[in-house]
Design a protein around this motif. Sequence first.
Motif, PDB file in Angstrom:
ATOM      1  N   ASP A  43      46.023  36.116  43.576  1.00 31.02           N
ATOM      2  CA  ASP A  43      45.526  36.899  42.438  1.00 31.02           C
ATOM      3  C   ASP A  43      44.005  36.858  42.373  1.00 31.02           C
ATOM      4  O   ASP A  43      43.355  37.891  42.153  1.00 31.02           O
ATOM      5  N   ASP A  44      43.438  35.682  42.557  1.00 35.08           N
ATOM      6  CA  ASP A  44      41.979  35.580  42.541  1.00 35.08           C
ATOM      7  C   ASP A  44      41.363  36.388  43.673  1.00 35.08           C
ATOM      8  O   ASP A  44      40.325  37.049  43.488  1.00 35.08           O
ATOM      9  N   GLN A  47      41.408  40.069  42.885  1.00 33.42           N
ATOM     10  CA  GLN A  47      40.361  40.382  41.922  1.00 33.42           C
ATOM     11  C   GLN A  47      38.981  40.339  42.567  1.00 33.42           C
ATOM     12  O   GLN A  47      38.085  41.116  42.203  1.00 33.42           O
ATOM     13  N   PHE A  48      38.789  39.446  43.535  1.00 33.84           N
ATOM     14  CA  PHE A  48      37.534  39.414  44.280  1.00 33.84           C
ATOM     15  C   PHE A  48      37.323  40.742  45.004  1.00 33.84           C
ATOM     16  O   PHE A  48      36.215  41.291  45.019  1.00 33.84           O
ATOM     17  N   GLN A  50      38.554  43.669  44.133  1.00 38.47           N
ATOM     18  CA  GLN A  50      38.262  44.691  43.133  1.00 38.47           C
ATOM     19  C   GLN A  50      36.818  44.607  42.648  1.00 38.47           C
ATOM     20  O   GLN A  50      36.156  45.624  42.412  1.00 38.47           O
ATOM     21  N   ALA A  51      36.303  43.377  42.512  1.00 34.70           N
ATOM     22  CA  ALA A  51      34.936  43.188  42.041  1.00 34.70           C
ATOM     23  C   ALA A  51      33.902  43.513  43.108  1.00 34.70           C
ATOM     24  O   ALA A  51      32.730  43.750  42.783  1.00 34.70           O
ATOM     25  N   ASN A  52      34.314  43.523  44.360  1.00 30.69           N
ATOM     26  CA  ASN A  52      33.410  43.784  45.486  1.00 30.69           C
ATOM     27  C   ASN A  52      33.999  44.901  46.348  1.00 30.69           C
ATOM     28  O   ASN A  52      34.144  44.758  47.558  1.00 30.69           O
ATOM     29  N   GLN A 149      30.099  39.335  43.998  1.00 30.90           N
ATOM     30  CA  GLN A 149      30.561  38.945  42.674  1.00 30.90           C
ATOM     31  C   GLN A 149      31.572  37.806  42.797  1.00 30.90           C
ATOM     32  O   GLN A 149      32.533  37.901  43.571  1.00 30.90           O
ATOM     33  N   THR A 150      31.366  36.754  42.048  1.00 28.82           N
ATOM     34  CA  THR A 150      32.237  35.588  42.102  1.00 28.82           C
ATOM     35  C   THR A 150      33.513  35.815  41.309  1.00 28.82           C
ATOM     36  O   THR A 150      33.472  36.320  40.188  1.00 28.82           O
ATOM     37  N   VAL A 151      34.643  35.445  41.907  1.00 28.70           N
ATOM     38  CA  VAL A 151      35.931  35.449  41.203  1.00 28.70           C
ATOM     39  C   VAL A 151      36.660  34.168  41.590  1.00 28.70           C
ATOM     40  O   VAL A 151      36.940  33.932  42.772  1.00 28.70           O
ATOM     41  N   GLY A 152      36.970  33.337  40.595  1.00 26.95           N
ATOM     42  CA  GLY A 152      37.632  32.071  40.893  1.00 26.95           C
ATOM     43  C   GLY A 152      36.830  31.283  41.905  1.00 26.95           C
ATOM     44  O   GLY A 152      35.608  31.125  41.761  1.00 26.95           O
ATOM     45  N   ARG A 155      33.252  33.262  46.444  1.00 30.42           N
ATOM     46  CA  ARG A 155      31.873  33.677  46.246  1.00 30.42           C
ATOM     47  C   ARG A 155      31.171  33.579  47.598  1.00 30.42           C
ATOM     48  O   ARG A 155      31.692  32.980  48.533  1.00 30.42           O
TER      49      ARG A 155
END
Length: 265
Positions: A43-44, A47-48, A50-52, A149-152, A155
Amino acid sequence: MWQSHPYACRQQIRQQCWRKHTAHLAAGFVQANLVVVPAAYADDFAQFCQANAQACPLLAQTEPGQWQLPHWGEDIDLRQDVPRYRVFQHGQCIEQPTSVLDIWQPDWVSFLLGCSFSFDAALAEAGVPPRHWQQGRNVPMYITHIASQTVGPFRGPLVVSMRPYRVDQVARVLEVTRQCPQVHGAPLQIGQPLSLGIKDLSQPDFGEAVELASDELPLFWACGVTPQLALQQARLPIAVTHSPGCMLITDIPQRQLQQHLARSG
């Protein structure tokens, strides 16, 4: 091999007859970066992505333990259809095998991320072939000083690939690649490598250097090797990726990728 059908390429790779980069294989078909993590971190990592999204355009995510992708290609086997893998333990790359069949775990979740090799054929058809194609090399890739962008636990710095072009060719390159957002799209920067923290284009961090003429500018694309640096920082107990430039070749023509994603999504 350069113009072979994806299935034939994968069979050659599975039989370990091809262990090098895939830049010139199955021209016009979608190639993908591969990241495999334990389900607890899936999941993390999603999301990483999606953020990048420019560096990590997410094409597909499997169920835990799934190694087949029937919607992406005939008889695909994620465990042995990449020419060379990287196996990470606690952030360190401990080996680069040609198969991960013997270490595959039932809780592993795989991610396919878009790769810029997918649009190289379109650039060639448009009269602006990439230099690494012309020189028979892997694309040069560089670690920048731009932070993702950091997710969980994920990074790290952004990685970019580079293709050189003359000023009069740039508009055509932009026109072609803007139509391919699922495989990194248009370049994120034109020229000025020092502003990315790149001091010497002749010394890429991954891939192979290509010639840069005096009348050319380096064009930089976000690169799917970015997650590999994030995995190093995350220090997961174990993770698997492709080796830079050694991609998974799918049966999906690049021109049909958007429709394919719409159907499968």
